[in-house]
Scaffold this motif. Structure first.
Motif, PDB file in Angstrom:
ATOM      1  N   VAL A 172       0.632  -1.171  -0.242  1.00 39.33           N
ATOM      2  CA  VAL A 172       0.601  -0.154  -0.706  1.00 39.33           C
ATOM      3  C   VAL A 172       0.797   0.877   0.127  1.00 39.33           C
ATOM      4  CG1 VAL A 172      -1.833   1.549   1.442  1.00 39.33           C
ATOM      5  CG2 VAL A 172      -1.752  -0.919   1.399  1.00 39.33           C
ATOM      6  N   VAL A 173       2.002   1.401   1.292  1.00 39.35           N
ATOM      7  CA  VAL A 173       2.293   2.354   1.184  1.00 39.35           C
ATOM      8  C   VAL A 173       3.377   2.675  -0.421  1.00 39.35           C
ATOM      9  CG1 VAL A 173       4.209   3.850   2.624  1.00 39.35           C
ATOM     10  CG2 VAL A 173       2.680   2.380   3.677  1.00 39.35           C
ATOM     11  N   ALA A 174       3.883   1.628  -0.608  1.00 37.14           N
ATOM     12  CA  ALA A 174       4.806   1.611  -2.138  1.00 37.14           C
ATOM     13  C   ALA A 174       4.454   2.096  -3.158  1.00 37.14           C
ATOM     14  CB  ALA A 174       5.014   0.154  -2.334  1.00 37.14           C
ATOM     15  N   ALA A 175       2.525   1.547  -3.399  1.00 37.38           N
ATOM     16  CA  ALA A 175       1.919   2.506  -4.841  1.00 37.38           C
ATOM     17  C   ALA A 175       1.434   3.896  -4.439  1.00 37.38           C
ATOM     18  CB  ALA A 175       0.638   1.753  -4.580  1.00 37.38           C
ATOM     19  N   TYR A 176       1.368   4.399  -3.284  1.00 38.92           N
ATOM     20  CA  TYR A 176       1.824   5.455  -3.024  1.00 38.92           C
ATOM     21  C   TYR A 176       2.592   7.052  -3.903  1.00 38.92           C
ATOM     22  CZ  TYR A 176      -3.040   5.201  -1.200  1.00 38.92           C
ATOM     23  OH  TYR A 176      -4.567   5.183  -1.532  1.00 38.92           O
ATOM     24  N   ARG A 177       4.028   5.849  -3.117  1.00 36.81           N
ATOM     25  CA  ARG A 177       5.210   6.136  -2.573  1.00 36.81           C
ATOM     26  C   ARG A 177       5.436   6.238  -4.685  1.00 36.81           C
ATOM     27  NH1 ARG A 177       7.616   2.765   0.959  1.00 36.81           N
ATOM     28  NH2 ARG A 177       8.447   1.466  -0.632  1.00 36.81           N
ATOM     29  N   ASP A 178       5.352   4.898  -5.431  1.00 35.61           N
ATOM     30  CA  ASP A 178       5.588   5.219  -7.001  1.00 35.61           C
ATOM     31  C   ASP A 178       4.698   6.478  -7.448  1.00 35.61           C
ATOM     32  OD1 ASP A 178       7.128   2.850  -6.279  1.00 35.61           O
ATOM     33  OD2 ASP A 178       5.961   1.299  -6.485  1.00 35.61           O
ATOM     34  N   VAL A 179       3.292   6.432  -7.458  1.00 37.67           N
ATOM     35  CA  VAL A 179       2.933   7.857  -7.922  1.00 37.67           C
ATOM     36  C   VAL A 179       3.508   9.273  -7.707  1.00 37.67           C
ATOM     37  CG1 VAL A 179       1.200   8.127  -6.551  1.00 37.67           C
ATOM     38  CG2 VAL A 179       0.560   8.062  -8.515  1.00 37.67           C
ATOM     39  N   LEU A 180       4.683   9.360  -6.925  1.00 42.87           N
ATOM     40  CA  LEU A 180       4.877  10.286  -6.559  1.00 42.87           C
ATOM     41  C   LEU A 180       5.689  11.066  -7.496  1.00 42.87           C
ATOM     42  CD1 LEU A 180       4.583  10.405  -2.704  1.00 42.87           C
ATOM     43  CD2 LEU A 180       2.996  12.027  -4.299  1.00 42.87           C
ATOM     44  N   ALA A 181       6.244  12.467  -7.942  1.00 43.95           N
ATOM     45  CA  ALA A 181       7.126  13.183  -9.038  1.00 43.95           C
ATOM     46  C   ALA A 181       8.555  12.999  -7.833  1.00 43.95           C
ATOM     47  CB  ALA A 181       6.578  14.115  -9.751  1.00 43.95           C
ATOM     48  N   PRO A 182       9.295  13.262  -8.312  1.00 41.79           N
ATOM     49  CA  PRO A 182      10.754  13.953  -7.129  1.00 41.79           C
ATOM     50  C   PRO A 182      10.128  15.189  -7.123  1.00 41.79           C
ATOM     51  CG  PRO A 182      11.569  13.132  -9.484  1.00 41.79           C
ATOM     52  CD  PRO A 182       9.473  13.235  -9.813  1.00 41.79           C
ATOM     53  N   GLY A 183      10.315  15.643  -5.900  1.00 49.59           N
ATOM     54  CA  GLY A 183      10.070  16.652  -5.331  1.00 49.59           C
ATOM     55  C   GLY A 183       9.263  16.332  -4.231  1.00 49.59           C
ATOM     56  N   SER A 184       8.328  15.723  -4.034  1.00 49.80           N
ATOM     57  CA  SER A 184       7.016  15.273  -3.642  1.00 49.80           C
ATOM     58  C   SER A 184       8.226  14.976  -2.128  1.00 49.80           C
ATOM     59  CB  SER A 184       6.584  14.229  -4.391  1.00 49.80           C
ATOM     60  OG  SER A 184       5.403  14.035  -5.534  1.00 49.80           O
ATOM     61  N   HIS A 185       6.631  14.483  -1.307  1.00 46.97           N
ATOM     62  CA  HIS A 185       7.108  14.374   1.038  1.00 46.97           C
ATOM     63  C   HIS A 185       6.172  13.537   0.415  1.00 46.97           C
ATOM     64  CE1 HIS A 185       9.060  18.212  -0.303  1.00 46.97           C
ATOM     65  NE2 HIS A 185       9.889  17.929   0.891  1.00 46.97           N
ATOM     66  N   LEU A 186       6.174  12.503   1.709  1.00 43.24           N
ATOM     67  CA  LEU A 186       5.353  11.197   1.863  1.00 43.24           C
ATOM     68  C   LEU A 186       5.740  11.623   3.671  1.00 43.24           C
ATOM     69  CD1 LEU A 186       4.046   8.856   2.047  1.00 43.24           C
ATOM     70  CD2 LEU A 186       5.576   8.111   2.048  1.00 43.24           C
ATOM     71  N   PHE A 187       4.424  11.920   4.090  1.00 44.35           N
ATOM     72  CA  PHE A 187       4.711  11.917   5.786  1.00 44.35           C
ATOM     73  C   PHE A 187       3.840  11.402   6.250  1.00 44.35           C
ATOM     74  CE2 PHE A 187       2.166  15.779   8.960  1.00 44.35           C
ATOM     75  CZ  PHE A 187       3.193  15.128   9.842  1.00 44.35           C
ATOM     76  N   MET A 188       4.373  10.599   7.533  1.00 48.74           N
ATOM     77  CA  MET A 188       3.876   9.273   8.256  1.00 48.74           C
ATOM     78  C   MET A 188       3.676   9.667   9.336  1.00 48.74           C
ATOM     79  SD  MET A 188       3.977   6.443   6.142  1.00 48.74           S
ATOM     80  CE  MET A 188       6.109   6.395   5.696  1.00 48.74           C
ATOM     81  N   THR A 189       3.260   9.030  10.545  1.00 47.96           N
ATOM     82  CA  THR A 189       3.158   8.771  11.907  1.00 47.96           C
ATOM     83  C   THR A 189       2.588   7.572  12.091  1.00 47.96           C
ATOM     84  OG1 THR A 189       0.410   9.875  12.731  1.00 47.96           O
ATOM     85  CG2 THR A 189       2.611  11.337  12.729  1.00 47.96           C
TER      86      THR A 189
END
Length: 268
Positions: A172-189
């Motif tokens: 699940v997390v990989a799928a959201y990471r993969d759709v992001l363009a360079p310069g994007s951010h992932l914010f998780m708690t």
């Protein structure tokens, strides 16, 4: 349909993640079952209510950093929960009035209240969806085209990561990471496991009552950022992630030791 009340899918007798969290925060968008779960769990886990408040505070600090310092203007807030004070769109649009935000949550009550609050906000949308199905979320018309994934965006899983079971979390997390363009951010708690008994006890109670809930070690949380580069101070207790005032890392309260936060950037 937007003003249908109560939503046909709503079950008053079964607590939900969004409404139980709202009850912990002292909100009004919850029912007896949600309040009972919040009260019972808070009685067993020292500092639980304070931890819920701290998770909301780190959301504000994280979004403020992303909008102000990192220049992000697109936010996909997954598992957003019920509207309360200082929501993602309020913080982001205070820094940049043109910032776009999409809230995604499985609880139909989130959509009802969200659409009412955001009726006059064209830069913010709400959808009912299952975060565990990235393909469905990302292809939904509420998200697709409104968030332009060909340029930098933020995916948020604030207070959401620990509700993803071990058999699905990586994909699940990989799928959201993969759709992001360079310069994007992932914010998780996430609920964390540093060996304190109350951390795993909270995870157990959450699983028993809400079906999902796993405390993860700091290394397991960090692994979910993949090859993204963590921004300072890395994965740390929520109270220590860019606090607004001094915090003694050697004297954290019980509620400050239940969750950790991290933000990372995709460089390539």
């Amino acid at each position: 349909m937007a003003d249908e009340w109560p939503p046909a899918e709503l079950d008053f007798d079964k607590p939900t993640i969004a409404r139980a969290y709202d009850a912990l925060l002292g909100g009004k968008d919850n029912f007896a079952a949600d309040r009972a779960l919040a009260d019972q769990t808070a009685a067993l886990i020292p500092g639980l209510r304070e931890s819920a408040v701290e998770n909301r505070k780190v959301l504000v600090r994280g979004v403020r950093y992303l909008a102000r310092e990192a220049g992000m203007d697109q936010f996909l807030d997954l598992g957003s929960g019920l509207p309360t004070v200082e929501n993602t769109h309020e913080v982001a649009q205070r820094e940049n009035p043109d910032a776009r935000v999409v809230y995604v949550d499985i609880d139909p009550l989130v959509s009802v209240h969200g659409r009412a609050i955001l009726a006059n906000n064209d830069a913010t949308r709400v959808m009912v969806g299952d975060v565990r199905d990235p393909a469905a979320v990302l292809s939904d018309p509420v998200v697709d085209g409104f968030i332009d994934f060909s340029r930098p965006a933020v995916v948020m899983m604030v207070g959401m990561l620990h509700y993803l079971s071990p058999d699905v979390v990586d994909g699940v997390v990989a799928a959201y990471r993969d759709v992001l363009a360079p310069g994007s951010h992932l914010f998780m708690t996430s609920l964390v496991d540093t060996g304190l008994p109350q951390q795993q006890e909270l995870a157990r109670i959450t699983r028993e009552n809400l079906e999902e809930g796993w405390a993860r070690t700091p290394a397991e949380i960090e692994a979910q950022f993949g090859d993204f580069e963590l921004v300072e101070p890395g994965v740390t207790y929520t109270a220590l992630w860019r606090p607004d005032g001094p915090v003694d890392p050697d004297n954290l309260a019980p509620g400050e030791q239940l969750g950790m936060a991290g933000v990372a950037i995709k460089l390539r």
